[in-house]
Enzyme design. Structure first.
Site, PDB file in Angstrom:
ATOM      1  N   GLU A  99       2.137  -5.576 -10.529  1.00 35.38           N
ATOM      2  CA  GLU A  99       1.162  -5.952  -9.491  1.00 35.38           C
ATOM      3  C   GLU A  99      -0.258  -5.829 -10.035  1.00 35.38           C
ATOM      4  O   GLU A  99      -0.533  -4.993 -10.892  1.00 35.38           O
ATOM      5  CB  GLU A  99       1.288  -5.014  -8.281  1.00 35.38           C
ATOM      6  CG  GLU A  99       2.046  -5.593  -7.097  1.00 35.38           C
ATOM      7  CD  GLU A  99       1.279  -6.684  -6.345  1.00 35.38           C
ATOM      8  OE1 GLU A  99       0.409  -7.339  -6.926  1.00 35.38           O
ATOM      9  OE2 GLU A  99       1.583  -6.872  -5.160  1.00 35.38           O
ATOM     10  N   ASP A 100      -1.148  -6.624  -9.484  1.00 33.89           N
ATOM     11  CA  ASP A 100      -2.562  -6.499  -9.853  1.00 33.89           C
ATOM     12  C   ASP A 100      -3.242  -5.404  -9.044  1.00 33.89           C
ATOM     13  O   ASP A 100      -4.062  -4.659  -9.568  1.00 33.89           O
ATOM     14  CB  ASP A 100      -3.299  -7.832  -9.673  1.00 33.89           C
ATOM     15  CG  ASP A 100      -3.103  -8.420  -8.289  1.00 33.89           C
ATOM     16  OD1 ASP A 100      -2.014  -8.234  -7.716  1.00 33.89           O
ATOM     17  OD2 ASP A 100      -4.023  -9.055  -7.766  1.00 33.89           O
ATOM     18  N   ASP A 103      -3.031  -2.064  -2.207  1.00 37.83           N
ATOM     19  CA  ASP A 103      -4.090  -1.804  -1.227  1.00 37.83           C
ATOM     20  C   ASP A 103      -3.445  -1.000  -0.087  1.00 37.83           C
ATOM     21  O   ASP A 103      -3.248   0.213  -0.213  1.00 37.83           O
ATOM     22  CB  ASP A 103      -4.615  -3.179  -0.787  1.00 37.83           C
ATOM     23  CG  ASP A 103      -5.905  -3.136  -0.010  1.00 37.83           C
ATOM     24  OD1 ASP A 103      -6.045  -2.250   0.843  1.00 37.83           O
ATOM     25  OD2 ASP A 103      -6.774  -3.987  -0.215  1.00 37.83           O
ATOM     26  N   LYS A 131      -5.894   1.204  -4.714  1.00 33.77           N
ATOM     27  CA  LYS A 131      -6.950   1.586  -3.766  1.00 33.77           C
ATOM     28  C   LYS A 131      -6.337   2.565  -2.769  1.00 33.77           C
ATOM     29  O   LYS A 131      -5.973   2.183  -1.644  1.00 33.77           O
ATOM     30  CB  LYS A 131      -7.377   0.326  -3.005  1.00 33.77           C
ATOM     31  CG  LYS A 131      -8.835  -0.003  -3.058  1.00 33.77           C
ATOM     32  CD  LYS A 131      -9.092  -1.195  -2.155  1.00 33.77           C
ATOM     33  CE  LYS A 131      -9.771  -2.304  -2.898  1.00 33.77           C
ATOM     34  NZ  LYS A 131     -10.063  -3.457  -2.012  1.00 33.77           N
ATOM     35  N   PHE A 152     -14.408  -4.797  -2.320  1.00 39.71           N
ATOM     36  CA  PHE A 152     -13.703  -6.062  -2.483  1.00 39.71           C
ATOM     37  C   PHE A 152     -13.784  -6.466  -3.952  1.00 39.71           C
ATOM     38  O   PHE A 152     -14.861  -6.694  -4.492  1.00 39.71           O
ATOM     39  CB  PHE A 152     -14.310  -7.146  -1.595  1.00 39.71           C
ATOM     40  CG  PHE A 152     -13.342  -8.260  -1.358  1.00 39.71           C
ATOM     41  CD1 PHE A 152     -12.616  -8.331  -0.190  1.00 39.71           C
ATOM     42  CD2 PHE A 152     -13.109  -9.213  -2.343  1.00 39.71           C
ATOM     43  CE1 PHE A 152     -11.671  -9.339   0.002  1.00 39.71           C
ATOM     44  CE2 PHE A 152     -12.167 -10.211  -2.160  1.00 39.71           C
ATOM     45  CZ  PHE A 152     -11.453 -10.277  -0.983  1.00 39.71           C
ATOM     46  N   ARG A 165     -10.800 -15.812  -9.902  1.00 39.06           N
ATOM     47  CA  ARG A 165      -9.630 -15.257 -10.599  1.00 39.06           C
ATOM     48  C   ARG A 165      -9.820 -15.285 -12.113  1.00 39.06           C
ATOM     49  O   ARG A 165      -9.229 -14.499 -12.841  1.00 39.06           O
ATOM     50  CB  ARG A 165      -8.367 -16.063 -10.262  1.00 39.06           C
ATOM     51  CG  ARG A 165      -7.863 -15.897  -8.844  1.00 39.06           C
ATOM     52  CD  ARG A 165      -6.436 -16.431  -8.743  1.00 39.06           C
ATOM     53  NE  ARG A 165      -6.023 -16.715  -7.381  1.00 39.06           N
ATOM     54  CZ  ARG A 165      -5.466 -15.832  -6.553  1.00 39.06           C
ATOM     55  NH1 ARG A 165      -5.276 -14.599  -6.940  1.00 39.06           N
ATOM     56  NH2 ARG A 165      -5.113 -16.177  -5.334  1.00 39.06           N
TER      57      ARG A 165
HETATM   58  C1  PRP Z   1      -2.848  -9.129  -3.058  1.00 37.86           C
HETATM   59  C2  PRP Z   1      -2.257  -8.358  -4.235  1.00 37.86           C
HETATM   60  C3  PRP Z   1      -1.064  -7.687  -3.646  1.00 37.86           C
HETATM   61  C4  PRP Z   1      -1.452  -7.472  -2.207  1.00 37.86           C
HETATM   62  C5  PRP Z   1      -1.843  -6.046  -2.014  1.00 37.86           C
HETATM   63  O1  PRP Z   1      -2.205 -10.341  -2.941  1.00 37.86           O
HETATM   64  O2  PRP Z   1      -1.925  -9.222  -5.294  1.00 37.86           O
HETATM   65  O3  PRP Z   1       0.098  -8.490  -3.751  1.00 37.86           O
HETATM   66  O4  PRP Z   1      -2.576  -8.307  -1.926  1.00 37.86           O
HETATM   67  O5  PRP Z   1      -2.180  -5.802  -0.672  1.00 37.86           O
HETATM   68  P1  PRP Z   1      -1.444  -4.743   0.233  1.00 37.86           P
HETATM   69  O6  PRP Z   1      -1.169  -3.524  -0.608  1.00 37.86           O
HETATM   70  O7  PRP Z   1      -2.443  -4.484   1.331  1.00 37.86           O
HETATM   71  O8  PRP Z   1      -0.191  -5.357   0.769  1.00 37.86           O
HETATM   72  P2  PRP Z   1      -2.750 -11.522  -2.008  1.00 37.86           P
HETATM   73  O9  PRP Z   1      -2.003 -11.495  -0.710  1.00 37.86           O
HETATM   74  O10 PRP Z   1      -4.243 -11.468  -1.950  1.00 37.86           O
HETATM   75  O11 PRP Z   1      -2.264 -12.820  -2.781  1.00 37.86           O
HETATM   76  P3  PRP Z   1      -2.630 -13.309  -4.277  1.00 37.86           P
HETATM   77  O12 PRP Z   1      -1.976 -12.346  -5.238  1.00 37.86           O
HETATM   78  O13 PRP Z   1      -2.035 -14.675  -4.349  1.00 37.86           O
HETATM   79  O14 PRP Z   1      -4.131 -13.320  -4.419  1.00 37.86           O
END
Ligand code: PRP
Length: 177
Positions: A99-100, A103, A131, A152, A165
């Site tokens: 994962e990146d 949150d 985070k 953010f 990105r």
């Molecule tokens: C982001 C990130 C995680 C998720 C984390 O994805 O890549 O998958 O949010 O959030 P959380 O812990 O609150 O669930 P996003 O939905 O922004 O999609 P993306 O990776 O396509 O940008």
């Protein structure tokens, strides 16, 4: 937030590169004889995944999954659906999810539950950033790059409304005062 937000570097490409190298060393130590399956969560993890696997010089497989929350907004709703699904069999495999950012933790908790039902031999999580101040569900991150503040973040795969990105650094958007 206006259309030209001010960006400040939180983690430079050099810092990221150094930490990715360290994570790869840790992961190699645990997985080099296990022929693991690394699953990247799209879209945000694509850059981290690409850099990480170039440092893993042992047999492994790669797959991707696309998850999205029902409903709009910047907050995770907690109700997740699987978009692009996995082609790879999971049963009996050593699976490492990439994962990146974690949150609230709702997305990754959903995914780990989803994968656990497919009976992998082992299931672990590697996240480039965390985070913890935003967490809504308890979660262990087995391999973590950086703990980050509640700002953010964009760049190195992370987006703001699909923008930024491509940035090599991880930046935060300066709030207007
Ligand atoms: C982001 C990130 C995680 C998720 C984390 O994805 O890549 O998958 O949010 O959030 P959380 O812990 O609150 O669930 P996003 O939905 O922004 O999609 P993306 O990776 O396509 O940008």
């Amino acid at each position: 937030m206006n259309s030209q937000p001010e960006l400040r570097v939180l983690l430079s490409s050099e810092e990221i590169e150094a930490r990715v190298k360290e994570l790869a060393t840790e992961i190699r130590g645990s997985y080099q004889d296990k022929h693991p399956l690394l699953i990247g969560v799209l879209k945000g993890s694509f850059m981290f995944m690409a850099d990480l696997i170039r440092r893993l010089d042992f047999p492994l497989e790669v797959d991707f999954i696309r998850l999205s929350s029902y409903g709009g907004g910047t907050e995770s709703s907690g109700r997740i659906k699987v978009g692009h699904t996995l082609r790879s069999p999971i049963k009996g495999r050593h699976v490492l999810v990439i994962e990146d950012i974690v949150d609230t933790g709702l997305t990754i908790s959903f995914l780990l539950d989803y994968l656990r039902k497919k009976k992998p031999a082992s299931l672990k999580l590697c996240a480039l950033t965390d985070k913890p101040s935003r967490r809504r569900v308890p979660l262990d991150i087995d391999y973590l790059g950086f703990t980050v503040p509640d700002k953010f973040l964009v760049g190195y795969g992370l987006d703001w409304d699909e923008k930024f990105r491509y940035l090599p650094d991880i930046c935060f958007i300066e709030e207007e005062s």
